[in-house]
Every structure is written in C-alpha cells, then in structure tokens.
Design a protein around this motif. Structure first.
Motif, PDB file in Angstrom:
ATOM      1  N   ALA A 174       0.832  -1.209   0.000  1.00 55.05           N
ATOM      2  CA  ALA A 174       0.000   0.000   0.000  1.00 55.05           C
ATOM      3  C   ALA A 174       0.863   1.255   0.000  1.00 55.05           C
ATOM      4  CB  ALA A 174      -0.932  -0.006   1.210  1.00 55.05           C
ATOM      5  N   ARG A 175       1.995   1.211   0.708  1.00 57.54           N
ATOM      6  CA  ARG A 175       2.888   2.372   0.717  1.00 57.54           C
ATOM      7  C   ARG A 175       3.534   2.571  -0.652  1.00 57.54           C
ATOM      8  NH1 ARG A 175       4.019   4.360   5.833  1.00 57.54           N
ATOM      9  NH2 ARG A 175       5.991   5.273   5.174  1.00 57.54           N
ATOM     10  N   ALA A 176       3.906   1.470  -1.310  1.00 54.23           N
ATOM     11  CA  ALA A 176       4.462   1.589  -2.660  1.00 54.23           C
ATOM     12  C   ALA A 176       3.415   2.135  -3.634  1.00 54.23           C
ATOM     13  CB  ALA A 176       4.975   0.229  -3.135  1.00 54.23           C
ATOM     14  N   ALA A 177       2.163   1.684  -3.494  1.00 54.47           N
ATOM     15  CA  ALA A 177       1.100   2.170  -4.369  1.00 54.47           C
ATOM     16  C   ALA A 177       0.831   3.646  -4.145  1.00 54.47           C
ATOM     17  CB  ALA A 177      -0.181   1.358  -4.139  1.00 54.47           C
ATOM     18  N   ALA A 178       0.989   4.116  -2.901  1.00 54.92           N
ATOM     19  CA  ALA A 178       0.791   5.534  -2.612  1.00 54.92           C
ATOM     20  C   ALA A 178       1.800   6.389  -3.366  1.00 54.92           C
ATOM     21  CB  ALA A 178       0.898   5.768  -1.105  1.00 54.92           C
ATOM     22  N   VAL A 179       3.034   5.918  -3.444  1.00 55.47           N
ATOM     23  CA  VAL A 179       4.058   6.653  -4.184  1.00 55.47           C
ATOM     24  C   VAL A 179       3.783   6.568  -5.684  1.00 55.47           C
ATOM     25  CG1 VAL A 179       6.519   6.850  -4.661  1.00 55.47           C
ATOM     26  CG2 VAL A 179       5.749   6.212  -2.363  1.00 55.47           C
ATOM     27  N   ALA A 180       3.426   5.371  -6.156  1.00 55.66           N
ATOM     28  CA  ALA A 180       3.230   5.149  -7.586  1.00 55.66           C
ATOM     29  C   ALA A 180       2.092   5.985  -8.148  1.00 55.66           C
ATOM     30  CB  ALA A 180       2.960   3.663  -7.846  1.00 55.66           C
ATOM     31  N   CYS A 181       1.067   6.251  -7.339  1.00 55.87           N
ATOM     32  CA  CYS A 181      -0.104   6.936  -7.883  1.00 55.87           C
ATOM     33  C   CYS A 181       0.177   8.390  -8.212  1.00 55.87           C
ATOM     34  CB  CYS A 181      -1.283   6.825  -6.922  1.00 55.87           C
ATOM     35  SG  CYS A 181      -1.122   7.803  -5.430  1.00 55.87           S
ATOM     36  N   LEU A 182       1.290   8.942  -7.752  1.00 58.18           N
ATOM     37  CA  LEU A 182       1.642  10.320  -8.082  1.00 58.18           C
ATOM     38  C   LEU A 182       2.682  10.393  -9.194  1.00 58.18           C
ATOM     39  CD1 LEU A 182       1.749  11.903  -4.509  1.00 58.18           C
ATOM     40  CD2 LEU A 182      -0.090  11.950  -6.182  1.00 58.18           C
ATOM     41  N   LEU A 183       3.026   9.262  -9.775  1.00 57.45           N
ATOM     42  CA  LEU A 183       3.958   9.212 -10.891  1.00 57.45           C
ATOM     43  C   LEU A 183       3.225   8.963 -12.196  1.00 57.45           C
ATOM     44  CD1 LEU A 183       6.973   7.117  -9.539  1.00 57.45           C
ATOM     45  CD2 LEU A 183       7.129   9.415 -10.518  1.00 57.45           C
ATOM     46  N   ASP A 184       3.820   9.400 -13.301  1.00 57.84           N
ATOM     47  CA  ASP A 184       3.301   9.067 -14.614  1.00 57.84           C
ATOM     48  C   ASP A 184       3.371   7.547 -14.791  1.00 57.84           C
ATOM     49  OD1 ASP A 184       3.819   8.534 -17.675  1.00 57.84           O
ATOM     50  OD2 ASP A 184       2.884  10.507 -17.533  1.00 57.84           O
ATOM     51  N   PRO A 185       2.339   6.932 -15.420  1.00 55.46           N
ATOM     52  CA  PRO A 185       2.366   5.476 -15.616  1.00 55.46           C
ATOM     53  C   PRO A 185       3.621   4.980 -16.320  1.00 55.46           C
ATOM     54  CG  PRO A 185       0.189   6.336 -16.101  1.00 55.46           C
ATOM     55  CD  PRO A 185       1.064   7.528 -15.863  1.00 55.46           C
ATOM     56  N   ARG A 203      -4.236  -2.823  -7.345  1.00 54.72           N
ATOM     57  CA  ARG A 203      -5.231  -3.256  -6.358  1.00 54.72           C
ATOM     58  C   ARG A 203      -5.062  -2.532  -5.028  1.00 54.72           C
ATOM     59  NH1 ARG A 203      -5.052  -9.805  -7.555  1.00 54.72           N
ATOM     60  NH2 ARG A 203      -6.182  -9.700  -9.535  1.00 54.72           N
ATOM     61  N   CYS A 204      -3.869  -2.073  -4.744  1.00 50.15           N
ATOM     62  CA  CYS A 204      -3.612  -1.368  -3.487  1.00 50.15           C
ATOM     63  C   CYS A 204      -3.738   0.149  -3.635  1.00 50.15           C
ATOM     64  CB  CYS A 204      -2.205  -1.688  -2.979  1.00 50.15           C
ATOM     65  SG  CYS A 204      -1.936  -3.400  -2.514  1.00 50.15           S
ATOM     66  N   ARG A 205      -3.984   0.593  -4.863  1.00 50.24           N
ATOM     67  CA  ARG A 205      -3.932   2.024  -5.132  1.00 50.24           C
ATOM     68  C   ARG A 205      -4.942   2.811  -4.303  1.00 50.24           C
ATOM     69  NH1 ARG A 205      -4.077   5.003 -10.929  1.00 50.24           N
ATOM     70  NH2 ARG A 205      -4.925   6.991 -10.274  1.00 50.24           N
ATOM     71  N   PRO A 206      -4.513   3.897  -3.665  1.00 45.05           N
ATOM     72  CA  PRO A 206      -5.448   4.717  -2.892  1.00 45.05           C
ATOM     73  C   PRO A 206      -6.335   5.549  -3.806  1.00 45.05           C
ATOM     74  CG  PRO A 206      -3.275   5.720  -2.889  1.00 45.05           C
ATOM     75  CD  PRO A 206      -3.137   4.394  -3.585  1.00 45.05           C
ATOM     76  N   ARG A 207      -7.425   6.005  -3.259  1.00 51.14           N
ATOM     77  CA  ARG A 207      -8.368   6.813  -4.031  1.00 51.14           C
ATOM     78  C   ARG A 207      -7.907   8.264  -4.049  1.00 51.14           C
ATOM     79  NH1 ARG A 207     -12.844   9.838  -2.600  1.00 51.14           N
ATOM     80  NH2 ARG A 207     -12.557   9.177  -0.437  1.00 51.14           N
ATOM     81  N   ALA A 248       8.552  -4.084  -0.270  1.00 51.39           N
ATOM     82  CA  ALA A 248       7.365  -4.899  -0.506  1.00 51.39           C
ATOM     83  C   ALA A 248       7.736  -6.303  -0.975  1.00 51.39           C
ATOM     84  CB  ALA A 248       6.471  -4.217  -1.540  1.00 51.39           C
ATOM     85  N   ARG A 249       8.707  -6.400  -1.886  1.00 48.87           N
ATOM     86  CA  ARG A 249       9.124  -7.712  -2.374  1.00 48.87           C
ATOM     87  C   ARG A 249       9.737  -8.544  -1.255  1.00 48.87           C
ATOM     88  NH1 ARG A 249      11.724  -4.331  -6.847  1.00 48.87           N
ATOM     89  NH2 ARG A 249      10.197  -4.354  -8.549  1.00 48.87           N
ATOM     90  N   ARG A 250      10.479  -7.896  -0.377  1.00 47.76           N
ATOM     91  CA  ARG A 250      11.140  -8.621   0.708  1.00 47.76           C
ATOM     92  C   ARG A 250      10.125  -9.188   1.700  1.00 47.76           C
ATOM     93  NH1 ARG A 250      14.415  -5.016   1.655  1.00 47.76           N
ATOM     94  NH2 ARG A 250      13.455  -3.975   3.436  1.00 47.76           N
ATOM     95  N   HIS A 251       9.081  -8.423   1.976  1.00 47.03           N
ATOM     96  CA  HIS A 251       8.095  -8.859   2.964  1.00 47.03           C
ATOM     97  C   HIS A 251       7.039  -9.791   2.371  1.00 47.03           C
ATOM     98  CE1 HIS A 251       9.831  -5.545   5.300  1.00 47.03           C
ATOM     99  NE2 HIS A 251       9.274  -6.096   6.357  1.00 47.03           N
ATOM    100  N   HIS A 252       6.473  -9.441   1.206  1.00 42.09           N
ATOM    101  CA  HIS A 252       5.426 -10.252   0.592  1.00 42.09           C
ATOM    102  C   HIS A 252       5.629 -10.290  -0.920  1.00 42.09           C
ATOM    103  CE1 HIS A 252       3.457 -10.293   4.440  1.00 42.09           C
ATOM    104  NE2 HIS A 252       3.281  -8.977   4.434  1.00 42.09           N
ATOM    105  N   PRO A 253       6.538 -11.100  -1.391  1.00 40.03           N
ATOM    106  CA  PRO A 253       6.756 -11.156  -2.850  1.00 40.03           C
ATOM    107  C   PRO A 253       5.527 -11.659  -3.576  1.00 40.03           C
ATOM    108  CG  PRO A 253       7.916 -12.939  -1.734  1.00 40.03           C
ATOM    109  CD  PRO A 253       7.397 -12.027  -0.661  1.00 40.03           C
ATOM    110  N   VAL A 254       5.358 -11.190  -4.814  1.00 38.98           N
ATOM    111  CA  VAL A 254       4.243 -11.657  -5.624  1.00 38.98           C
ATOM    112  C   VAL A 254       4.381 -13.158  -5.828  1.00 38.98           C
ATOM    113  CG1 VAL A 254       3.262 -11.627  -7.952  1.00 38.98           C
ATOM    114  CG2 VAL A 254       3.860  -9.488  -6.813  1.00 38.98           C
ATOM    115  N   GLY A 255       3.285 -13.884  -5.608  1.00 35.82           N
ATOM    116  CA  GLY A 255       3.319 -15.333  -5.767  1.00 35.82           C
ATOM    117  C   GLY A 255       3.346 -16.077  -4.449  1.00 35.82           C
TER     118      GLY A 255
END
Length: 340
Positions: A174-185, A203-207, A248-255
């Motif tokens: 969720a913290r990574a998504a918070a940063v990503a939502c203010l960047l250009d795709p 899926r974690c993106r804030p509103r 995020a990858r270190r704590h909960h990697p995808v998969g």
C-alpha cells in the motif's frame, strides 16, 4: 434471520455517522482524517475505514476541530494575513504557503485552498514580517515568478503523499502504491517491470480526489496537477518507489501465499490510481520559513535523496497520447490556473 453485529460494529461507526456526530461537512471530515486529526480503524469485515465511538467522544471534548480544518482561498487568506491578494499569490507560487486542497471551478480554473490555521501561524512569526509588510515583494521572489515558478501543484503533491502513506500504515504494498499513484504510468512501468507487481499495485492504489467524469477536460487537468512533473521531483518519487518496492518484495513477494493471483495480464502502462501533515520518511520536505535573508526557493523532494534510480523518461507523453485518443473530436482542452 437476524445477525448479531461484530464487536467492531458496536464500538465503531461509519464515516457518515461520524460526520453527523461531529457536526462537520464531508470534505472537512476527509481533510481531518488526512491530517491525522481523526483516527480511523479498519472494518473487521473488509469494508472501508470506520471511526471508533471513543474517538468521537474524544473529539467532542476537545476544542475547535472545525477551526483546525477550515480552509480559505486567496481573497480570504490575504485578509487573514493582512496582505494584498497579489502578495498572497506571490508567496504561494514561490512555495512558502502550502495548499491543502484544490478544486476546479465552472470555468475549469484551479482554485487552491489553504489551512486558515497555518496562514495565521505564518503571519504571526516575526521572521516573516519583511515578506508581509515590505513595500515591494523581495527581488528573489519577483525574479523567480517572472521565470514562471509555481510551486503550488508540487507542494500539494508533497503534502498529499504524506496523507497517503499515513493511510497505508504498515502495509508495504500500500505504501508503494501511494508513491506510484503520483507518478506518470510510464515511470511506474520503468521502475516496476513485472506486470504481476503492477497489478498488485493497482489493487492497493489509494483513491485520489475526483474532479469531473473520467476522461473529461476537468479530470485530465486534475490528473496533470496530481502527477509529479519537475525533473528533480520525478527523480525523488522514482527513487522512493524503487525503495518501497524492494521492501514490498522482501516482505510479501508476488506469488507467495499472501499475494493475490492476477486474473489477467495487465496493460503495462495502465494508470495507477492515487492523492499530510506530520513527519513521514516518504514525505518531501515542507517549504522553509523565511528569516532575515530570503532563502532560495524551497528545495524539492530530490534534495533528500542522494541518488535516483535509472533514467527519467519523457514524462506524460504516453499518457497524453492515450488521453488524446480518448478525447472526442472538437472537445475543449483549454484551462487556466489561478491562485483562488
């Protein structure tokens, strides 16, 4: 068949009830939550955030919650600080007054809103007297404004990333998504190469605040204001996203067992949704106070990062092409930015 409410239901209430109980408007309530003045708790059944009844009692016993979230525009703000509206606008564009909110009026002009409490504090500090009472605006500010400086969008983004990371709590995705939502795709795709990870970020993106129907000129303008644009600011957010993704990858990697499995391959440039007060390791530094000698313009977020990750692509190009493709022929595009 009746169902007994959960402990959470009995001890908490929905935001709509909290708004009524506290005598706030919905926008005031949301700003108070963003500022950390109202604490929320997650719904045990997976719904949206709720407010503890004990929190409502605490806020009722305190003083002036509504005063602390009161916002004003340029005209009212200038009156509060006892300066001309043009002087107020100059200070805001230079980055010394940080917007808390913005909206688009009927003409699609951007109207910036500021916390009245912060403006009073700024005016009360003796070191700002020269800025407020001098016959002419200091030459450093005049020169910067002539060159086109306007730090209001950037300062809003810096404040809003603090809101978003606070709401994300301890969830690294969720913290990574918070940063990503203010960047250009395009920047997000450059940093996060794995499409499964981008899906999880989505899926974690804030509103983010909504300004008009999706694809409308107003929504496109708001998207521009909510996307990092200055090179050093973009570099800071890119570096922050790369760091957040490592965590995020270190704590909960995808998969792993805690990760949802993407249902389909996502568009590699699908726009990620987005967006503070109080210190946060991810928040760009606030605009500095001005003492006897006027400092340089407020430092950007990149000032607190010793290195950025990778190159910075042409920001917004792909997004603009996508938006142009969606826009009906002949639809209006013009807008203007005001200090209001």
């Amino acid at each position: 068949m009746s169902h007994t409410g959960t402990t959470s239901d009995r001890l908490t209430c929905a935001p709509s009830r909290a708004v009524r109980e506290l005598g706030l408007k919905r926008g005031e309530f949301e700003l108070a939550v963003n500022l950390g003045l109202i604490r929320t708790v997650p719904d045990e059944r997976g719904g949206g955030p709720r407010v503890a009844l004990a929190e409502i009692d605490r806020l009722r016993s305190g003083d002036g919650l509504r005063d602390r979230v009161a916002t004003v525009g340029t005209t009212e703000g200038a009156k509060l600080m006892e300066v001309a509206p043009t002087r107020f606008t100059s200070l805001a564009r230079y980055g010394l007054l940080i917007p808390a909110k913005f909206y688009l009026n009927r003409y699609r002009a951007v109207v910036w809103l500021y916390l009245a409490e912060e403006l009073r504090q700024f005016a009360a500090e003796g070191c700002h007297a020269r800025l407020l009472t001098a016959r002419r605006t200091p030459s450093e500010i005049r020169d910067a404004l002539k060159a086109g400086m306007d730090r209001r969008p950037r300062n809003w983004r810096g404040r809003h990333i603090g809101f978003l990371t606070r709401q994300a709590g301890d969830d690294p995705w969720a913290r990574a998504a918070a940063v990503a939502c203010l960047l250009d795709p395009a920047d997000v795709a450059d940093i996060v190469r794995d499409p499964r990870e981008r899906t999880r970020l989505s899926r974690c993106r804030p509103r983010l605040p909504a300004h008009g129907a999706p694809g409308s000129p107003g929504a496109e303008l708001a998207e521009t204001l909510m996307t990092a644009s200055e090179p050093d600011e973009v570099a800071w957010f890119r570096a922050d996203l790369a760091h957040s993704m490592e965590t995020a990858r270190r704590h909960h990697p995808v998969g792993d067992a805690l990760s949802p499995t993407p249902s389909a391959e996502p568009d590699p440039l699908v726009p990620l949704p987005a967006p503070s007060a109080g210190p946060d390791p991810l928040v760009p530094p606030p605009a500095p106070s001005v003492g006897r000698s006027l400092p340089a313009p407020p430092p950007g977020p990149a000032a607190d990062r010793s290195a950025s990750t990778g190159r910075t692509p042409r920001h917004g190009l792909l997004s603009r092409l996508r938006r142009r493709h969606r826009r009906p022929a002949g639809s209006p595009r013009s807008y203007r930015i005001t200090a209001g």
